[in-house]
Design a protein around this motif. Structure first.
Motif, short mmCIF file in Angstrom:
data_model
loop_
_atom_site.label_atom_id
_atom_site.label_comp_id
_atom_site.label_asym_id
_atom_site.label_seq_id
_atom_site.Cartn_x
_atom_site.Cartn_y
_atom_site.Cartn_z
N VAL A 118 0.86 -1.18 0.00
CA VAL A 118 0.00 0.00 0.00
C VAL A 118 0.89 1.24 0.00
O VAL A 118 1.79 1.35 0.83
N PRO A 119 0.70 2.16 -0.93
CA PRO A 119 1.54 3.37 -0.97
C PRO A 119 1.38 4.24 0.27
O PRO A 119 0.34 4.21 0.94
N ARG A 120 2.39 5.03 0.57
CA ARG A 120 2.27 6.08 1.58
C ARG A 120 1.26 7.11 1.07
O ARG A 120 1.18 7.35 -0.14
N THR A 121 0.52 7.72 1.98
CA THR A 121 -0.49 8.70 1.56
C THR A 121 -0.20 10.06 2.17
O THR A 121 0.24 10.16 3.32
N TYR A 122 -0.48 11.10 1.38
CA TYR A 122 -0.23 12.48 1.80
C TYR A 122 -1.39 13.36 1.37
O TYR A 122 -2.02 13.12 0.34
N ARG A 123 -1.62 14.42 2.13
CA ARG A 123 -2.56 15.46 1.73
C ARG A 123 -1.85 16.63 1.07
O ARG A 123 -2.47 17.39 0.33
N ASP A 124 -0.56 16.79 1.33
CA ASP A 124 0.22 17.92 0.82
C ASP A 124 1.35 17.39 -0.05
O ASP A 124 2.21 16.64 0.42
N TYR A 125 1.34 17.78 -1.32
CA TYR A 125 2.36 17.27 -2.26
C TYR A 125 3.77 17.67 -1.85
O TYR A 125 4.74 16.97 -2.16
N ARG A 126 3.92 18.78 -1.14
CA ARG A 126 5.24 19.22 -0.73
C ARG A 126 5.85 18.25 0.27
O ARG A 126 7.07 17.99 0.23
N GLU A 127 5.03 17.69 1.14
CA GLU A 127 5.52 16.68 2.06
C GLU A 127 5.91 15.40 1.32
O GLU A 127 6.91 14.75 1.65
N MET A 128 5.14 15.04 0.30
CA MET A 128 5.44 13.84 -0.48
C MET A 128 6.77 13.98 -1.21
O MET A 128 7.55 13.03 -1.30
N LEU A 129 7.04 15.17 -1.72
CA LEU A 129 8.25 15.38 -2.52
C LEU A 129 9.48 15.69 -1.67
O LEU A 129 10.60 15.63 -2.18
N ALA A 130 9.29 15.99 -0.39
CA ALA A 130 10.39 16.43 0.45
C ALA A 130 11.49 15.38 0.58
O ALA A 130 12.68 15.71 0.71
N GLY A 131 11.11 14.09 0.53
CA GLY A 131 12.11 13.04 0.67
C GLY A 131 13.00 12.85 -0.54
O GLY A 131 14.04 12.19 -0.46
N LYS A 132 12.61 13.43 -1.68
CA LYS A 132 13.38 13.34 -2.93
C LYS A 132 13.77 11.89 -3.24
O LYS A 132 14.89 11.59 -3.67
N ASP A 133 12.79 10.97 -3.04
CA ASP A 133 13.06 9.55 -3.26
C ASP A 133 12.23 8.97 -4.40
O ASP A 133 12.08 7.75 -4.51
N LEU A 134 11.69 9.84 -5.27
CA LEU A 134 10.84 9.39 -6.36
C LEU A 134 11.54 9.57 -7.70
O LEU A 134 12.12 10.63 -7.97
N ASP A 135 11.50 8.54 -8.53
CA ASP A 135 12.06 8.63 -9.88
C ASP A 135 11.08 9.27 -10.85
O ASP A 135 11.48 9.98 -11.78
#
Length: 491
Positions: A118-135
């Protein structure tokens, strides 16, 4: 069975349908066990890279790419499911301001992806992108959120697949193009007519083969009764929706309806109406078919002529003209009345001195003048190869094969360092031209846009309209081009 092939032409990749025998030997002799379905998926991806000179085993053997999704509604789920079908990816993060949609998307993705996670879930895209772990980041938000999320994603190091149109104002598209180039990220825009199998065939066998002769006129249209015509009273915002975040940089309207899918498209606050939704596809298809760039000028007339009872602020009737040297392209939409050709209610038609080509997501028809045989071709469906398509809620079955090929083209560009077929620059041209259509209607003037100076020639008032004011605290990134560099300003 069918796989896909990618060929290069003027820095863009064009996908074509080829037989399975087109795969090279290594792709056919992979050492691990596959079922028929798995073979089709990996073979398609392998062929895409093999045609570009990459090894046929690269896609299936490469490191699994980590994917994030921003906007988990109807088309967000559709896009991510098509990607899962054709590539070794792991969807690790999804973001949405609607808790119900977020939960449903997370559950669907866990059922579809190989890991079952199950993917991690976020309400704020900035929090999702903060980890810089997405290709890779897929963006399927309403239009008014495309620019900020895309720019943030490439700044976080991700390659991006963003839905069309690229933005709600021209300055946003400027900034998106600049950000993609500055960070050297691949950005594919979801204008998948360029990856639609029967339209690729029509381009190759009809247009490029010269069967139309000289094309000097193109019609584009949409006669779907798709405009929302409700007039609901304001109601409390439901607990599961962060309406403030949903609105973001756009004007804050009184909450009166769940905004998803149809309702937000009724308002110019969040979109560019039917022109930004439907014309952009057909205009982009015409540009691709004929190798066209920026129009020389754009004019438009229309408004709300019939459906006046609705809260909607988008036009119900509109005509636009895109002028080129030796060619005129005309758009028409009506969200009322009958379509002139019921077989082609959303379509383009190319008129040449030797023949006519009609094209849509469902089919194409070539009608020669004089000698020659008419040609009719239906859209490709892949129900047997992808049986889950049939039961997927809200899926556009005829568009799914195009989206799969569009995803493969995107992945091929990432692997080879090239440009995808609907590269951000192509998306910018088609989207900005459609935005200019609405500005031409608003001003009542013919507009000439200079993409080098990024201004409307001789029209300061229209140039000011290239930017929509943002609602605070959101800040508009404006791409300003100079001779040597592009500088970012925030307002």
């Amino acid at each position: 069975m069918a796989a896909t092939r990618v060929s290069t032409s003027e820095n863009a990749f064009e996908l074509a349908v080829v037989g399975m025998h087109g795969l090279n030997k290594r792709g056919m002799e992979m050492s691990f066990m596959m079922n028929r379905r798995g073979f089709l998926q990996s073979a398609a991806a392998s062929a895409a890279l093999a045609a570009l000179g990459a090894d046929a085993g690269d896609v299936v053997n490469q490191k699994v790419k980590r994917v994030g999704l921003i906007g988990s509604g109807w088309y967000g789920k559709s896009d991510v499911c098509r990607l899962i079908q054709v590539a070794p990816v792991e969807v690790v993060s999804i973001c949405d301001v609607d808790d119900n949609m977020l939960k449903a998307a997370a559950e669907l993705i866990s059922q579809r992806q190989k890991s079952g996670k199950v993917p991690r879930t976020y309400r704020d895209y900035r929090e999702m992108l903060a980890g810089k772990d997405l290709d890779i980041v897929l963006i399927a938000t309403p239009d008014h959120w495309h620019a900020l999320t895309m720019i943030a994603a490439v700044e976080a190091g991700a390659h991006v697949y963003v839905q069309k149109p690229t933005s709600v104002d021209v300055r946003e598209s400027d900034a998106m193009l600049d950000a993609a180039r500055r960070h050297n990220r691949v950005v594919q825009v979801g204008m998948q007519r360029r990856s639609t199998p029967h339209l690729i065939e029509a381009k190759k066998n009809i247009v490029d083969a010269g069967l139309l002769g000289k094309v000097s006129y193109a019609d584009m249209c949409c006669y779907y009764h798709m405009r929302a015509n409700e007039n609901p009273e304001p109601v409390p915002v439901p607990d599961f929706l962060d309406y403030e975040m949903w609105t973001g940089p756009a004007p804050l309207r009184s909450y009166d309806h769940l905004p998803h899918r149809g309702w937000w498209r009724a308002f110019m606050e969040y979109s560019n109406g039917i022109v930004g939704d439907m014309c952009v596809h057909m205009f982009d298809a015409v540009r691709w078919m004929l190798g066209l760039g920026w129009p020389k000028s754009i004019s438009s007339h229309g408004g709300i002529f019939v459906q006046k009872e609705s809260k909607a602020t988008t036009s119900d009737t509109q005509t636009a003209t895109f002028a080129y040297d030796g060619l005129t392209a005309v758009w028409q939409h009506r969200s009322w009345g009958a379509a002139p050709d019921p077989q082609y209610p959303w379509a383009f038609t190319l008129y040449g001195d030797k023949g006519t080509l009609k094209g849509s997501i469902n089919s194409y028809d070539f009608i020669p003048l004089g000698k020659g045989e008419p040609v009719h071709k239906e859209a490709l469906f892949e129900r047997e190869d992808y049986p889950e398509d049939v039961t997927e809620e809200g899926i556009e079955l005829q568009a799914a094969p195009a989206t799969r090929r569009h995803m493969l083209d995107f992945l091929a560009a990432i692997e080879t360092g090239g440009r995808p077929c609907a590269d951000i620059e192509q998306g910018y041209i088609s989207s900005a031209s459609c935005i200019l259509v609405n500005l031409a209607m608003k001003t009542g003037r013919t507009l000439v846009y200079d993409p080098q100076k990024r201004e409307v020639t001789g029209d300061p008032e229209a140039t000011e309209l290239l930017l929509r004011p943002y609602r605070g605290p959101w800040r508009h990134q404006i791409g300003r081009a100079s001779c040597r560099e592009r500088v970012y300003l925030c307002v």
